[in-house]
Design a protein around this motif. Structure first.
Motif, PDB file in Angstrom:
ATOM      1  N   GLN A 129       0.823  -1.216   0.000  1.00 61.12           N
ATOM      2  CA  GLN A 129       0.000   0.000   0.000  1.00 61.12           C
ATOM      3  C   GLN A 129       0.853   1.259   0.000  1.00 61.12           C
ATOM      4  OE1 GLN A 129      -2.843  -0.308   3.265  1.00 61.12           O
ATOM      5  NE2 GLN A 129      -4.474  -0.576   1.778  1.00 61.12           N
ATOM      6  N   LEU A 130       1.897   1.258   0.811  1.00 63.80           N
ATOM      7  CA  LEU A 130       2.757   2.441   0.881  1.00 63.80           C
ATOM      8  C   LEU A 130       3.458   2.696  -0.447  1.00 63.80           C
ATOM      9  CD1 LEU A 130       4.323   2.035   4.445  1.00 63.80           C
ATOM     10  CD2 LEU A 130       2.611   3.691   3.710  1.00 63.80           C
ATOM     11  N   GLU A 131       3.912   1.629  -1.085  1.00 62.03           N
ATOM     12  CA  GLU A 131       4.566   1.800  -2.380  1.00 62.03           C
ATOM     13  C   GLU A 131       3.569   2.288  -3.423  1.00 62.03           C
ATOM     14  OE1 GLU A 131       6.209   1.194  -6.212  1.00 62.03           O
ATOM     15  OE2 GLU A 131       4.529   0.016  -5.430  1.00 62.03           O
ATOM     16  N   SER A 132       2.311   1.887  -3.278  1.00 59.96           N
ATOM     17  CA  SER A 132       1.282   2.326  -4.222  1.00 59.96           C
ATOM     18  C   SER A 132       1.033   3.829  -4.137  1.00 59.96           C
ATOM     19  CB  SER A 132      -0.030   1.573  -3.970  1.00 59.96           C
ATOM     20  OG  SER A 132       0.104   0.208  -4.293  1.00 59.96           O
ATOM     21  N   ILE A 133       1.256   4.429  -2.967  1.00 57.84           N
ATOM     22  CA  ILE A 133       1.082   5.881  -2.837  1.00 57.84           C
ATOM     23  C   ILE A 133       2.033   6.597  -3.780  1.00 57.84           C
ATOM     24  CG2 ILE A 133       1.301   7.861  -1.283  1.00 57.84           C
ATOM     25  CD1 ILE A 133       0.546   5.932   1.026  1.00 57.84           C
ATOM     26  N   SER A 134       3.287   6.166  -3.797  1.00 58.49           N
ATOM     27  CA  SER A 134       4.249   6.797  -4.703  1.00 58.49           C
ATOM     28  C   SER A 134       3.900   6.512  -6.162  1.00 58.49           C
ATOM     29  CB  SER A 134       5.679   6.345  -4.384  1.00 58.49           C
ATOM     30  OG  SER A 134       5.828   4.954  -4.523  1.00 58.49           O
ATOM     31  N   ASP A 135       3.340   5.340  -6.434  1.00 59.89           N
ATOM     32  CA  ASP A 135       2.879   5.044  -7.800  1.00 59.89           C
ATOM     33  C   ASP A 135       1.811   6.033  -8.249  1.00 59.89           C
ATOM     34  OD1 ASP A 135       4.554   2.875  -8.138  1.00 59.89           O
ATOM     35  OD2 ASP A 135       3.033   1.382  -7.599  1.00 59.89           O
ATOM     36  N   ARG A 136       0.841   6.302  -7.371  1.00 59.68           N
ATOM     37  CA  ARG A 136      -0.225   7.236  -7.728  1.00 59.68           C
ATOM     38  C   ARG A 136       0.315   8.653  -7.873  1.00 59.68           C
ATOM     39  NH1 ARG A 136      -1.647   2.884  -7.768  1.00 59.68           N
ATOM     40  NH2 ARG A 136      -0.810   3.279  -9.852  1.00 59.68           N
ATOM     41  N   CYS A 137       1.314   8.999  -7.063  1.00 64.91           N
ATOM     42  CA  CYS A 137       1.946  10.313  -7.224  1.00 64.91           C
ATOM     43  C   CYS A 137       2.619  10.399  -8.591  1.00 64.91           C
ATOM     44  CB  CYS A 137       2.961  10.555  -6.119  1.00 64.91           C
ATOM     45  SG  CYS A 137       2.246  10.881  -4.486  1.00 64.91           S
ATOM     46  N   GLU A 138       3.217   9.304  -9.009  1.00 69.86           N
ATOM     47  CA  GLU A 138       3.853   9.287 -10.334  1.00 69.86           C
ATOM     48  C   GLU A 138       2.802   9.437 -11.432  1.00 69.86           C
ATOM     49  OE1 GLU A 138       7.345   6.780 -12.533  1.00 69.86           O
ATOM     50  OE2 GLU A 138       5.688   5.626 -11.676  1.00 69.86           O
ATOM     51  N   ASP A 139       1.616   8.854 -11.228  1.00 72.25           N
ATOM     52  CA  ASP A 139       0.524   9.032 -12.197  1.00 72.25           C
ATOM     53  C   ASP A 139       0.175  10.515 -12.329  1.00 72.25           C
ATOM     54  OD1 ASP A 139       0.391   6.304 -12.547  1.00 72.25           O
ATOM     55  OD2 ASP A 139      -1.341   6.021 -11.230  1.00 72.25           O
ATOM     56  N   VAL A 140       0.096  11.198 -11.186  1.00 72.37           N
ATOM     57  CA  VAL A 140      -0.184  12.642 -11.210  1.00 72.37           C
ATOM     58  C   VAL A 140       0.921  13.384 -11.950  1.00 72.37           C
ATOM     59  CG1 VAL A 140      -0.466  14.713  -9.794  1.00 72.37           C
ATOM     60  CG2 VAL A 140      -1.531  12.564  -9.067  1.00 72.37           C
ATOM     61  N   ALA A 141       2.168  13.019 -11.664  1.00 79.75           N
ATOM     62  CA  ALA A 141       3.301  13.675 -12.320  1.00 79.75           C
ATOM     63  C   ALA A 141       3.239  13.492 -13.836  1.00 79.75           C
ATOM     64  CB  ALA A 141       4.611  13.119 -11.768  1.00 79.75           C
ATOM     65  N   ASN A 142       2.888  12.292 -14.282  1.00 85.14           N
ATOM     66  CA  ASN A 142       2.797  12.033 -15.718  1.00 85.14           C
ATOM     67  C   ASN A 142       1.710  12.886 -16.370  1.00 85.14           C
ATOM     68  OD1 ASN A 142       4.853  10.135 -15.602  1.00 85.14           O
ATOM     69  ND2 ASN A 142       3.452   8.398 -15.358  1.00 85.14           N
ATOM     70  N   LEU A 143       0.589  13.047 -15.675  1.00 81.03           N
ATOM     71  CA  LEU A 143      -0.489  13.884 -16.205  1.00 81.03           C
ATOM     72  C   LEU A 143      -0.053  15.350 -16.271  1.00 81.03           C
ATOM     73  CD1 LEU A 143      -3.477  12.234 -14.335  1.00 81.03           C
ATOM     74  CD2 LEU A 143      -3.236  12.360 -16.805  1.00 81.03           C
ATOM     75  N   ILE A 144       0.636  15.804 -15.240  1.00 85.83           N
ATOM     76  CA  ILE A 144       1.090  17.194 -15.231  1.00 85.83           C
ATOM     77  C   ILE A 144       2.119  17.435 -16.334  1.00 85.83           C
ATOM     78  CG2 ILE A 144       2.405  18.909 -13.891  1.00 85.83           C
ATOM     79  CD1 ILE A 144       0.988  17.853 -11.398  1.00 85.83           C
ATOM     80  N   GLU A 145       3.010  16.473 -16.555  1.00 87.71           N
ATOM     81  CA  GLU A 145       3.972  16.608 -17.648  1.00 87.71           C
ATOM     82  C   GLU A 145       3.251  16.765 -18.980  1.00 87.71           C
ATOM     83  OE1 GLU A 145       6.576  13.255 -17.475  1.00 87.71           O
ATOM     84  OE2 GLU A 145       7.973  14.229 -16.107  1.00 87.71           O
ATOM     85  N   GLY A 146       2.190  15.974 -19.185  1.00 85.50           N
ATOM     86  CA  GLY A 146       1.410  16.085 -20.413  1.00 85.50           C
ATOM     87  C   GLY A 146       0.761  17.452 -20.554  1.00 85.50           C
ATOM     88  N   ILE A 147       0.235  17.972 -19.449  1.00 90.04           N
ATOM     89  CA  ILE A 147      -0.385  19.305 -19.469  1.00 90.04           C
ATOM     90  C   ILE A 147       0.662  20.371 -19.794  1.00 90.04           C
ATOM     91  CG2 ILE A 147      -1.502  21.050 -18.032  1.00 90.04           C
ATOM     92  CD1 ILE A 147      -2.836  18.698 -16.502  1.00 90.04           C
ATOM     93  N   VAL A 148       1.847  20.233 -19.189  1.00 88.15           N
ATOM     94  CA  VAL A 148       2.919  21.193 -19.451  1.00 88.15           C
ATOM     95  C   VAL A 148       3.290  21.207 -20.925  1.00 88.15           C
ATOM     96  CG1 VAL A 148       5.348  21.762 -19.014  1.00 88.15           C
ATOM     97  CG2 VAL A 148       3.860  21.099 -17.111  1.00 88.15           C
ATOM     98  N   LEU A 149       3.485  20.020 -21.476  1.00 86.99           N
ATOM     99  CA  LEU A 149       3.918  19.923 -22.868  1.00 86.99           C
ATOM    100  C   LEU A 149       2.879  20.473 -23.840  1.00 86.99           C
ATOM    101  CD1 LEU A 149       5.588  16.380 -22.758  1.00 86.99           C
ATOM    102  CD2 LEU A 149       6.732  18.600 -22.862  1.00 86.99           C
TER     103      LEU A 149
END
Length: 215
Positions: free
Chosen positions: A192-212
């Protein structure tokens, strides 16, 4: 032209994203404080309650964003990006709350060092998510867009660190833990704890797409 002026425009999406990001950061800090003070039942319950409050307030913000999407014809970024981002952010706090509840439901009595390490990495990911989200309103500025990408890269590195810590923790757990019940509990918590960082990475990927797409 007159018709265009009558259409609902913009909404306060960036403000709502920022509010939600603040709740993620608050929830992560409370979660980490709970782990660090786990032996003190009073403090443990206090910080667990704070995680619950942050999650409920974030749910309210998520619902408000979804309502605003129905009311707003012209949005500041793509509608699918808004919907995907707010839901990905909400997943982060849901997992923080789930992890808090799992510790209680599984009657975990001690917090191993590896749980603290994973919790710390998860909390750092959440803090960086909050920072990345706060930059969204000014992505038209090259320096801000660059800072957002850099923050997303930091989240990716933290997620990779969490992966390595979890693999090491799992290996140690299966080699050294003689109590099968304790092994099952800790395995679930590590995941579960490792999944938190996974979901944060999902957010980061979406933000990168928005930036680009929007910088």
């Amino acid at each position: 032209m007159f018709f265009g002026k009558l259409l609902p425009r913009e909404g306060n999406f960036f403000e709502l994203f920022n509010e939600h990001g603040n709740k993620i950061a608050e929830g992560a800090r409370s979660f980490m404080s709970m782990l660090q003070n786990y032996d003190d039942v009073g403090l443990r319950e206090k910080y667990a309650a704070e995680v619950d409050v942050a999650e409920h307030e974030a749910d309210r913000i998520t619902a408000e964003v979804n309502r605003a999407l129905h009311r707003t014809f012209i949005t500041p970024i793509d509608r699918e990006q808004i919907h995907g981002l707010i839901n990905a952010m909400d997943d982060v706090l849901d997992l923080l709350q789930d992890s808090t509840e799992t510790l209680s439901l599984y009657d975990v009595r001690r917090i191993p060092e590896d749980v603290l390490r994973l919790g710390d990495l998860s909390a750092k990911c959440c803090e960086r998510v909050q920072h990345a989200v706060s930059l969204l309103p000014k992505l038209s500025e090259p320096k801000t867009a660059e800072a957002a990408i850099k923050t997303c890269e930091e989240i990716d590195r933290l997620e990779s660190d969490a992966d390595r810590v979890m693999r090491s923790a799992m290996s140690k757990l299966f080699r050294e833990e003689p109590d099968v019940r304790e092994l099952i509990k800790l395995k679930a918590i590590y995941e579960q704890l490792e999944s938190i960082s996974d979901r944060c990475e999902d957010v980061a990927n979406l933000i990168e797409g928005i930036v680009l797409e929007n910088s």
